[in-house]
Design an enzyme around this catalytic site. Structure first.
Site, mmCIF file in Angstrom:
data_model
loop_
_atom_site.group_PDB
_atom_site.id
_atom_site.type_symbol
_atom_site.label_atom_id
_atom_site.label_comp_id
_atom_site.label_asym_id
_atom_site.label_seq_id
_atom_site.Cartn_x
_atom_site.Cartn_y
_atom_site.Cartn_z
ATOM 1 N N ILE A 140 23.138 -8.542 -75.364
ATOM 2 C CA ILE A 140 21.983 -7.819 -74.855
ATOM 3 C C ILE A 140 21.070 -7.380 -76.072
ATOM 4 O O ILE A 140 21.338 -6.442 -76.688
ATOM 5 C CB ILE A 140 22.304 -6.799 -74.135
ATOM 6 C CG1 ILE A 140 23.419 -6.914 -72.847
ATOM 7 C CG2 ILE A 140 21.084 -5.766 -73.346
ATOM 8 C CD1 ILE A 140 24.012 -5.811 -72.137
ATOM 9 N N PRO A 141 19.981 -8.322 -76.150
ATOM 10 C CA PRO A 141 19.185 -8.524 -77.542
ATOM 11 C C PRO A 141 18.226 -7.187 -77.602
ATOM 12 O O PRO A 141 17.000 -7.421 -77.681
ATOM 13 C CB PRO A 141 18.602 -9.717 -77.442
ATOM 14 C CG PRO A 141 18.277 -10.096 -75.909
ATOM 15 C CD PRO A 141 19.395 -9.494 -75.203
ATOM 16 N N CYS A 142 18.656 -6.033 -77.656
ATOM 17 C CA CYS A 142 17.808 -4.947 -77.827
ATOM 18 C C CYS A 142 17.183 -5.034 -79.437
ATOM 19 O O CYS A 142 16.317 -4.238 -79.704
ATOM 20 C CB CYS A 142 18.485 -3.727 -77.776
ATOM 21 S SG CYS A 142 20.207 -3.343 -78.491
ATOM 22 N N HIS A 143 17.877 -5.714 -80.049
ATOM 23 C CA HIS A 143 17.175 -5.882 -81.379
ATOM 24 C C HIS A 143 15.791 -6.514 -81.574
ATOM 25 O O HIS A 143 15.020 -6.591 -82.446
ATOM 26 C CB HIS A 143 18.085 -6.819 -82.645
ATOM 27 C CG HIS A 143 18.210 -8.295 -81.987
ATOM 28 N ND1 HIS A 143 19.529 -8.570 -81.099
ATOM 29 C CD2 HIS A 143 17.755 -9.371 -82.438
ATOM 30 C CE1 HIS A 143 19.359 -9.756 -80.646
ATOM 31 N NE2 HIS A 143 18.283 -10.344 -81.531
ATOM 32 N N ARG A 144 15.277 -7.149 -80.240
ATOM 33 C CA ARG A 144 14.115 -7.768 -80.129
ATOM 34 C C ARG A 144 12.935 -6.870 -79.761
ATOM 35 O O ARG A 144 11.917 -7.073 -79.695
ATOM 36 C CB ARG A 144 14.060 -9.028 -79.119
ATOM 37 C CG ARG A 144 15.238 -10.138 -79.632
ATOM 38 C CD ARG A 144 15.044 -11.078 -78.479
ATOM 39 N NE ARG A 144 15.991 -12.152 -78.892
ATOM 40 C CZ ARG A 144 16.823 -13.080 -78.008
ATOM 41 N NH1 ARG A 144 16.416 -13.150 -76.807
ATOM 42 N NH2 ARG A 144 17.513 -14.025 -78.643
#
Length: 279
Positions: A245-249
């Protein structure tokens, strides 16, 4: 490169990013950065190239504020053109095919009673992590910042009534599939544990790809709640499945990286690593 070697290289890259962030206004040279990690320029060049597939100079270009602003603008143009952010084509060449399902209200109420969860500590290109999964998919992936026990205790706290079993060997295999996908990408299924709003935010991010960075307001527009930027931030803070779940984006609208529960250096490294894969 296997995850053990990649993990060792990441520790060097993380230190380099920390030095760059701290001394950004001084515009450090490659020699300065190499000295900060006690390496020669040649050695640092080799480590970066093996870890990211690109030179340190190119890597540094990916983590500038201007690069972040450019990425936000590209995403904004896409949002203006379409309400759907997921794209097909070359931009997704290296992306995993991630699908997901949410737990039912009944399952949430029982705290995972009757659910069998296997977990293990694994090495990734971004440091050690604890990975947990059920027969229905991956339910937990958190990077270890300080102590392994703290992250494992959090898994038990989130699933108080589940049956948990240690399986380090399988965790290593799954981590390798997640972080070393083939050019066609891997297939990963997630089991999400959250509120309807949180799952809506997480699903939106799952449908993004590596060339995208979004602001909190762009994510809120994407899910049809344009005034919910603060709630989006809360949903990201409660994400228990890092990277997939790419919350780093998600970054600030002014190009600053913003917060990340597993460390700013790790977030920066992930964004640059994804961009490097596209090259």
């Amino acid at each position: 490169m296997d995850n053990l070697e990649s993990h060792r290289h990441y520790q060097i890259v993380e230190k380099a990013i920390r030095f760059i962030n701290k001394n950004f206004n001084k515009q450090p040279t490659l020699l300065d950065i190499a000295a900060s990690v006690h390496m020669s320029e040649h050695h640092l060049q080799r480590v970066f190239s093996q870890w990211a597939g690109i030179s340190p100079k190119r890597f540094l270009q990916f983590i500038t504020k201007q690069a972040a602003l450019d990425a936000l603008q590209r995403t904004n143009s896409l949002l203006e053109a379409s309400h759907t952010i997921g794209l097909s084509g070359s931009g997704r060449l290296h992306d995993l095919l991630v699908t997901c399902e949410g737990m039912t209200p009944g399952e949430l109420k029982t705290g995972g009673e009757g659910v069998l969860i296997q977990y293990g500590i694994c090495l990734t290109p971004f440091g050690e992590a604890v990975l947990g999964w059920t027969l229905r998919g991956i339910c937990y992936l958190q990077f270890i910042k300080d102590r392994q026990k703290t992250v494992i205790d959090e898994l038990y706290r989130q699933w108080p009534n589940a049956s948990l079993t240690l399986n380090t060997a399988e965790a290593a295999k799954k981590a390798n599939n997640i972080f070393s996908p083939s050019l066609e990408g891997g297939k990963i299924h997630l089991l999400l544990k959250g509120t309807n709003f949180q799952i809506k935010v997480w699903e939106a991010l799952i449908n993004t790809h590596s060339s995208q960075q979004l602001s909190y307001s762009q994510v809120s527009q994407l899910i049809g709640s344009p005034k919910a930027s603060r709630a989006v931030g809360s949903a990201l803070a409660n994400n228990s499945i890092a990277y997939l779940i790419p919350c780093h984006r998600v970054i600030k609208h002014n190009g600053d990286m913003g917060n990340y529960r597993w460390g700013l250096e790790r977030k920066t490294a992930m964004l640059a690593w994804e961009q490097a894969l596209l090259e």
